[in-house]
Write a protein that holds these residues in place. Structure first.
Motif, PDB file in Angstrom:
ATOM      1  N   ASN A 138     190.726  76.938   3.381  1.00 15.86           N
ATOM      2  CA  ASN A 138     191.166  77.555   4.623  1.00 15.86           C
ATOM      3  C   ASN A 138     192.172  76.740   5.421  1.00 15.86           C
ATOM      4  O   ASN A 138     192.448  77.052   6.591  1.00 15.86           O
ATOM      5  CB  ASN A 138     189.952  77.885   5.507  1.00 15.86           C
ATOM      6  CG  ASN A 138     189.101  76.653   5.789  1.00 15.86           C
ATOM      7  OD1 ASN A 138     189.512  75.523   5.553  1.00 15.86           O
ATOM      8  ND2 ASN A 138     187.897  76.880   6.290  1.00 15.86           N
ATOM      9  N   SER A 139     192.733  75.691   4.810  1.00 20.11           N
ATOM     10  CA  SER A 139     193.774  74.924   5.505  1.00 20.11           C
ATOM     11  C   SER A 139     194.638  74.204   4.480  1.00 20.11           C
ATOM     12  O   SER A 139     194.192  73.918   3.360  1.00 20.11           O
ATOM     13  CB  SER A 139     193.165  73.907   6.475  1.00 20.11           C
ATOM     14  OG  SER A 139     192.496  72.874   5.773  1.00 20.11           O
ATOM     15  N   ASP A 140     195.870  73.902   4.861  1.00 24.19           N
ATOM     16  CA  ASP A 140     196.760  73.150   3.981  1.00 24.19           C
ATOM     17  C   ASP A 140     196.253  71.734   3.772  1.00 24.19           C
ATOM     18  O   ASP A 140     196.394  71.161   2.685  1.00 24.19           O
ATOM     19  CB  ASP A 140     198.177  73.119   4.559  1.00 24.19           C
ATOM     20  CG  ASP A 140     198.904  74.442   4.372  1.00 24.19           C
ATOM     21  OD1 ASP A 140     198.651  75.121   3.356  1.00 24.19           O
ATOM     22  OD2 ASP A 140     199.726  74.799   5.239  1.00 24.19           O
ATOM     23  N   SER A 141     195.669  71.143   4.814  1.00 28.02           N
ATOM     24  CA  SER A 141     195.165  69.778   4.676  1.00 28.02           C
ATOM     25  C   SER A 141     194.039  69.720   3.657  1.00 28.02           C
ATOM     26  O   SER A 141     193.946  68.768   2.868  1.00 28.02           O
ATOM     27  CB  SER A 141     194.698  69.242   6.030  1.00 28.02           C
ATOM     28  OG  SER A 141     193.741  70.091   6.614  1.00 28.02           O
ATOM     29  N   ARG A 160     195.499  78.507  -0.407  1.00 29.52           N
ATOM     30  CA  ARG A 160     195.104  78.462   0.993  1.00 29.52           C
ATOM     31  C   ARG A 160     195.174  79.847   1.615  1.00 29.52           C
ATOM     32  O   ARG A 160     196.206  80.510   1.561  1.00 29.52           O
ATOM     33  CB  ARG A 160     196.003  77.508   1.769  1.00 29.52           C
ATOM     34  CG  ARG A 160     195.575  77.268   3.225  1.00 29.52           C
ATOM     35  CD  ARG A 160     196.279  78.203   4.192  1.00 29.52           C
ATOM     36  NE  ARG A 160     197.684  77.876   4.267  1.00 29.52           N
ATOM     37  CZ  ARG A 160     198.649  78.788   4.408  1.00 29.52           C
ATOM     38  NH1 ARG A 160     198.365  80.074   4.435  1.00 29.52           N
ATOM     39  NH2 ARG A 160     199.921  78.417   4.487  1.00 29.52           N
ATOM     40  N   TYR A 162     194.217  81.185   5.374  1.00 28.09           N
ATOM     41  CA  TYR A 162     193.705  80.851   6.694  1.00 28.09           C
ATOM     42  C   TYR A 162     192.616  81.821   7.127  1.00 28.09           C
ATOM     43  O   TYR A 162     192.694  83.023   6.855  1.00 28.09           O
ATOM     44  CB  TYR A 162     194.822  80.914   7.737  1.00 28.09           C
ATOM     45  CG  TYR A 162     195.759  79.729   7.758  1.00 28.09           C
ATOM     46  CD1 TYR A 162     195.280  78.425   7.652  1.00 28.09           C
ATOM     47  CD2 TYR A 162     197.130  79.905   7.908  1.00 28.09           C
ATOM     48  CE1 TYR A 162     196.142  77.342   7.679  1.00 28.09           C
ATOM     49  CE2 TYR A 162     198.000  78.826   7.948  1.00 28.09           C
ATOM     50  CZ  TYR A 162     197.503  77.548   7.828  1.00 28.09           C
ATOM     51  OH  TYR A 162     198.354  76.486   7.861  1.00 28.09           O
ATOM     52  N   MET A 271     188.508  74.222   8.350  1.00 26.95           N
ATOM     53  CA  MET A 271     189.160  74.717   9.552  1.00 26.95           C
ATOM     54  C   MET A 271     188.069  75.421  10.342  1.00 26.95           C
ATOM     55  O   MET A 271     187.463  76.372   9.862  1.00 26.95           O
ATOM     56  CB  MET A 271     190.317  75.666   9.250  1.00 26.95           C
ATOM     57  CG  MET A 271     190.979  76.210  10.507  1.00 26.95           C
ATOM     58  SD  MET A 271     192.468  77.180  10.183  1.00 26.95           S
ATOM     59  CE  MET A 271     193.648  75.882   9.818  1.00 26.95           C
ATOM     60  N   ASN A 276     189.339  78.315  16.399  1.00 28.71           N
ATOM     61  CA  ASN A 276     190.249  79.455  16.347  1.00 28.71           C
ATOM     62  C   ASN A 276     189.823  80.517  17.360  1.00 28.71           C
ATOM     63  O   ASN A 276     190.652  81.058  18.108  1.00 28.71           O
ATOM     64  CB  ASN A 276     190.242  80.020  14.926  1.00 28.71           C
ATOM     65  CG  ASN A 276     191.357  80.990  14.657  1.00 28.71           C
ATOM     66  OD1 ASN A 276     191.712  81.789  15.513  1.00 28.71           O
ATOM     67  ND2 ASN A 276     191.900  80.945  13.450  1.00 28.71           N
ATOM     68  N   GLY A 292     192.267  70.796   9.256  1.00 25.71           N
ATOM     69  CA  GLY A 292     192.432  72.125   9.826  1.00 25.71           C
ATOM     70  C   GLY A 292     192.777  72.114  11.295  1.00 25.71           C
ATOM     71  O   GLY A 292     193.546  72.958  11.765  1.00 25.71           O
ATOM     72  N   GLU A 295     196.488  71.666  12.075  1.00 27.30           N
ATOM     73  CA  GLU A 295     197.259  72.896  11.878  1.00 27.30           C
ATOM     74  C   GLU A 295     197.016  73.885  13.002  1.00 27.30           C
ATOM     75  O   GLU A 295     197.957  74.496  13.526  1.00 27.30           O
ATOM     76  CB  GLU A 295     196.890  73.531  10.534  1.00 27.30           C
ATOM     77  CG  GLU A 295     197.370  72.710   9.345  1.00 27.30           C
ATOM     78  CD  GLU A 295     196.666  73.096   8.058  1.00 27.30           C
ATOM     79  OE1 GLU A 295     196.816  74.250   7.614  1.00 27.30           O
ATOM     80  OE2 GLU A 295     195.954  72.240   7.497  1.00 27.30           O
ATOM     81  N   LEU A 296     195.755  74.055  13.396  1.00 27.77           N
ATOM     82  CA  LEU A 296     195.432  74.996  14.469  1.00 27.77           C
ATOM     83  C   LEU A 296     196.076  74.587  15.791  1.00 27.77           C
ATOM     84  O   LEU A 296     196.533  75.441  16.561  1.00 27.77           O
ATOM     85  CB  LEU A 296     193.919  75.081  14.650  1.00 27.77           C
ATOM     86  CG  LEU A 296     193.191  76.190  13.897  1.00 27.77           C
ATOM     87  CD1 LEU A 296     191.687  76.050  14.065  1.00 27.77           C
ATOM     88  CD2 LEU A 296     193.641  77.567  14.373  1.00 27.77           C
ATOM     89  N   PHE A 341     197.465  82.870  12.731  1.00 29.48           N
ATOM     90  CA  PHE A 341     196.090  82.909  12.230  1.00 29.48           C
ATOM     91  C   PHE A 341     195.425  84.252  12.503  1.00 29.48           C
ATOM     92  O   PHE A 341     194.202  84.333  12.606  1.00 29.48           O
ATOM     93  CB  PHE A 341     195.267  81.776  12.863  1.00 29.48           C
ATOM     94  CG  PHE A 341     195.872  80.416  12.654  1.00 29.48           C
ATOM     95  CD1 PHE A 341     195.652  79.720  11.484  1.00 29.48           C
ATOM     96  CD2 PHE A 341     196.685  79.843  13.623  1.00 29.48           C
ATOM     97  CE1 PHE A 341     196.223  78.466  11.277  1.00 29.48           C
ATOM     98  CE2 PHE A 341     197.260  78.585  13.426  1.00 29.48           C
ATOM     99  CZ  PHE A 341     197.035  77.903  12.250  1.00 29.48           C
TER     100      PHE A 341
END
Length: 360
Positions: A138-141, A160, A162, A271, A276, A292, A295-296, A341
């Motif tokens: 759920n995240s690029d990291s 990924r 999101y 994430m 979120n 996550g 990114e958020l 998102f």
């Protein structure tokens, strides 16, 4: 009609389980026939009102070599003949992948919501190289973290997607925590939400509040297996009178609308759904720098990032928001969540991953 089987035989209700509920909902609304595998007596009622969703309850999730569970899963999958199988919990990767291959299911998608060490190299090799299951994160990291293990993962089997959210309707009535808890009007309400677990960092709350004025209180919603242990430790501290545990909260939009800001003090995440959600309600947030969150929050543009276990940093960040040193406008937070998102993006990417393999 397309068919999907979602495995989530969990005894606790948290972000992963909410993610399964959300996927079941939007897949069912799109005309996909969805079957959700749950543990008997756990959470079936939360899926009862969803369109095109059937709950199948199982007595046991088994262990890695439980032949009875494998046989039961194979029987279920052969009867349904799904286009895709989705396993939400890492504990189920092996059994679900094995049963799916025996049952002749071509597409198996396994979900990972938090970084994990690769403890069983042989098992990972069999699951992702020999049985060719797909991993979604759920995240690029988190994706980049898994790509550090090239023996098992590459850009062809890790994707990924999101976590997505509908922006809440503004008409929702907020919970009045000051009235509910008999607190003065000038009380600042800091929200926390999530299951009781050492990973979530709730044991830090007394130390965080110790550095803050007495009018700042924390309200927490959630359940979990470590609830008694964590509450007992907190209740030994004088700051416990400013920490209010409210248990399971069905109406989360009312919870988020009733707080002044949101705190994520986790030690590890993929994430965090709750972060979120808080931002989608336009609430300013403070978060530890876990996967996550960068990114958020766009590396701090849309909220304050603090290093993990940095109690002083968490206290300072809360005070900066309360004192107006850092200002985050609700409209900006909501628009950021909507664009990057939003639920529609998650729906598109999930459908592509589940049903359009040539597009992956």
């Amino acid at each position: 009609m397309k068919k999907a089987v979602l495995f989530c035989p969990s005894r606790v209700w948290g972000g992963i389980e909410k993610n399964v509920l959300l996927r079941a909902r939007f897949l069912g609304e799109a005309g996909v026939k969805v079957y959700v595998i749950l543990l008997k007596g756990h959470f079936a009622d939360r899926f009862a009102s969803l369109d095109n969703v059937t709950v199948i309850e199982v007595k046991s999730r088994g262990g890695d070599f439980n032949l009875f569970v494998v046989a039961n899963y194979v029987k279920i999958l052969r009867k349904i003949a799904p286009d895709v199988v989705f396993a939400a919990l890492k504990k189920d990767w092996w059994l679900v992948s094995l049963a799916s291959r025996i049952a002749g299911v071509d597409r198996v998608v396994l979900y990972l919501g938090i970084a994990r060490r690769v403890k069983s190299p042989i098992k990972y090799f069999v699951i992702f190289r020999l049985m060719k299951s797909i991993l979604t994160v759920n995240s690029d990291s988190l994706k980049n973290e898994m790509l550090k293990y090239p023996r098992f993962f590459d850009n062809h089997n890790v994707f990924r997607v999101y976590n997505g959210f509908d922006l809440p309707v503004p008409e929702e009535e907020p919970l009045d925590f000051r009235a509910m808890l008999n607190l003065p009007p000038e009380t600042v309400i800091v929200g926390c939400a999530g299951r009781f677990s050492p990973q979530k960092g709730y044991d830090l709350l007394p130390d965080v509040l110790a550095e803050l004025p007495d009018n700042i209180h924390v309200v927490h919603v959630g359940e979990g297996e470590f609830e008694g242990e964590i509450k007992a430790a907190i209740n030994e501290r004088p700051e416990s009178k400013r920490i209010h545990f409210l248990g399971y909260q069905k109406n989360m939009p009312a919870f988020f609308k009733g707080i002044d800001l949101f705190l994520l003090c986790s030690r590890n995440e993929g994430m965090a759904n709750v972060l979120n959600e808080a931002m989608s309600h336009g609430k300013p947030v403070v978060s530890t720098r876990v996967p996550g969150s960068e990114e958020l929050l766009a590396e701090g543009k849309y909220g304050v990032l603090v290093e993990v276990n940095d109690v002083e940093g968490l206290s300072r960040a809360i005070r900066q928001i309360v004192d107006g040193e850092k200002v985050y406008h609700a409209a900006d937070l909501r628009e950021w969540i909507r664009q990057e998102f939003g639920l529609q993006r998650m729906i598109r990417e999930t459908n592509r991953l589940f049903f359009e393999p040539e597009q992956r």
